[in-house]
Write a protein that holds these residues in place. Structure first.
Motif, PDB file in Angstrom:
ATOM      1  N   SER A  77       0.765  -1.239  -0.021  1.00  0.00           N
ATOM      2  CA  SER A  77       0.213  -0.037  -0.124  1.00  0.00           C
ATOM      3  C   SER A  77       0.869   1.305  -0.141  1.00  0.00           C
ATOM      4  N   ILE A 102      -2.224   4.926   4.799  1.00  0.00           N
ATOM      5  CA  ILE A 102      -3.484   5.339   5.276  1.00  0.00           C
ATOM      6  C   ILE A 102      -3.246   6.406   6.275  1.00  0.00           C
ATOM      7  N   ARG A 123      -6.682   0.589  -2.004  1.00  0.00           N
ATOM      8  CA  ARG A 123      -6.772   1.820  -0.964  1.00  0.00           C
ATOM      9  C   ARG A 123      -8.125   1.834  -0.306  1.00  0.00           C
ATOM     10  N   LEU A 180      -8.311  -0.563   2.802  1.00  0.00           N
ATOM     11  CA  LEU A 180      -7.858   0.131   3.962  1.00  0.00           C
ATOM     12  C   LEU A 180      -8.414   1.111   4.375  1.00  0.00           C
ATOM     13  N   GLU A 181      -8.954   2.102   3.653  1.00  0.00           N
ATOM     14  CA  GLU A 181      -9.718   3.286   3.972  1.00  0.00           C
ATOM     15  C   GLU A 181     -11.286   2.574   4.821  1.00  0.00           C
ATOM     16  N   ALA A 217      -9.813   1.420   8.260  1.00  0.00           N
ATOM     17  CA  ALA A 217      -9.249   2.585   9.081  1.00  0.00           C
ATOM     18  C   ALA A 217     -10.519   3.027   9.726  1.00  0.00           C
ATOM     19  N   ALA A 240      -5.526  -7.448   1.992  1.00  0.00           N
ATOM     20  CA  ALA A 240      -5.941  -6.297   2.619  1.00  0.00           C
ATOM     21  C   ALA A 240      -7.106  -6.440   3.664  1.00  0.00           C
ATOM     22  N   VAL A 263      -4.956  -2.162  10.312  1.00  0.00           N
ATOM     23  CA  VAL A 263      -4.405  -0.995   9.592  1.00  0.00           C
ATOM     24  C   VAL A 263      -3.334  -0.382  10.214  1.00  0.00           C
ATOM     25  N   PHE A 316      -0.333  -0.714   8.112  1.00  0.00           N
ATOM     26  CA  PHE A 316      -0.717   0.129   7.107  1.00  0.00           C
ATOM     27  C   PHE A 316      -0.763   1.533   7.364  1.00  0.00           C
TER      28      PHE A 316
END
Length: 369
Positions: free
Chosen positions: A173, A176, A282, A285-286, A289, A305, A348, A352
């Motif tokens: 990644s 984040i 992404r 991961l968003e 998070a 992920a 995360v 990340f």
């Protein structure tokens, strides 16, 4: 040290690499951003960076124009005389590496953020492009350092003899910003299932719509949101007319491009991202998070992920029925969704965060190899 960050859109630089640029600047480096012009160049400049336009056509195949792109990049590099150039996305990696060699740039870093259409698509056109691109990759990547976002992509390049193992680094990644994406309680009312990304067939948008159609027929009381735009620069782009037709049918709601993704996440119950292949998505991961469970596929990047059964569910690629079953199981159990969201946030935070990924990236930039 002067460092150039080069990508095929100013949107990419702003959304994926601005934190890296700021961290490099905070350490005393002069950072110059290079991309084709677009709606985000002014925002990069407002962030205090010098931005330079570069004529990188994402879909262009005219040999003379493509060669002209290489020469113009070389002119930029000769004029700027950077100590290091970092390329993101496929054409900057290929043409930028060759231009850097012509301009005698001392150090070149290439981030392969996904192998893209040429490597993942089927059919005659993709096969023809692969036969052209692979030798170009082999020549361009020589004497550079290469960052991959997942092991599958790294092994694909190594198996093809396009790079040597000692050139490669695995950094999952682009990181984040945990200050921007924060957990929130699941919203009240009918649950919302979100797809957030470019409207491409290869992102699994068709499977998302098919799964939504199945669940609506079953009477599942959920809303299905598509957030993102068509991408005219990609041969797998879904036409806006098709997206509007799905919305008219009532199966999904197409919200278009949104710049307030944290706000969208706060209105979302569950994230669905059924892509066929990614560097490292992404969107997932968003979601994690933001404390949201996710359903994705066993595709490269996607499966890295999500922890299956812990932060979300993983289903086979191109299987809308399996996708519908996974979504239905989580929509029927909000408490499980909430537990998965909590686990996703911890996942995360531990692997990340932007700070962690940026530090690992800088270690590649400034290593002695």
């Amino acid at each position: 040290m002067k460092i150039l960050l080069v990508a095929n859109t100013d949107w990419y630089l702003f959304n994926f690499r601005l934190l890296l640029a700021q961290a490099l600047r905070d350490r005393g480096h002069e950072v110059v951003l290079v991309s084709p012009p677009g709606g985000y160049a002014s925002r990069l400049q407002e962030a205090g960076f010098r931005w330079l336009p570069a004529p990188i056509s994402r879909r262009g195949t005219n040999p003379l124009r493509e060669f002209n792109t290489l020469l113009r990049l070389a002119r930029i590099y000769r004029r700027e005389r950077p100590a290091l150039v970092s390329h993101f996305t496929i054409k900057p990696v290929l043409y930028g590496s060759l231009a850097a060699r012509l301009a005698r740039v001392p150090r070149v870093i290439n981030a392969v953020t996904g192998l893209g259409y040429v490597f993942t698509a089927h059919g005659r056109e993709a096969a023809t492009l692969r036969s052209i691109v692979k030798p170009l990759y082999r020549f361009a990547l020589r004497d550079t350092q290469i960052i991959f976002q997942n092991e599958v992509d790294r092994q694909e390049i190594l198996r093809g003899g396009l790079a040597q193992a000692e050139q490669t680094h695995l950094i999952p990644s682009s990181g984040i910003d945990l200050r921007r994406f924060i957990p929130s309680p699941l919203p009240p009312g009918p649950p919302v299932v979100l797809f957030n990304g470019r409207m491409l067939w290869s992102k699994g948008v068709g499977e998302f719509v098919a799964a939504a159609r199945v669940l609506r027929k079953q009477g599942v009381p959920a809303r299905f949101w598509l957030v993102g735009d068509s991408d005219e620069g990609n041969p797998e782009s879904i036409p806006a007319a098709q997206l509007r037709a799905w919305q008219t049918e009532g199966v999904v709601e197409w919200l278009g491009w949104r710049d307030d993704v944290p706000n969208i996440m706060a209105q979302t119950t569950l994230v669905c991202f059924p892509s066929y292949a990614e560097g490292f998505p992404r969107a997932l991961l968003e979601a994690a998070a933001s404390g949201r469970a996710a359903v994705t596929t066993a595709a490269p990047g996607c499966a890295d992920a999500v922890i299956d059964g812990e932060t979300g569910l993983i289903v086979p690629v191109r299987d809308p029925d399996a996708l519908a079953r996974a979504l239905a199981s989580l929509l029927a159990d909000p408490q499980r969704c909430a537990r998965m969201g909590e686990a996703g946030r911890k996942f995360v935070e531990s692997r990340f965060s932007a700070d962690l990924i940026i530090n690992r990236t800088m270690a590649v930039y400034f290593s002695e190899d």
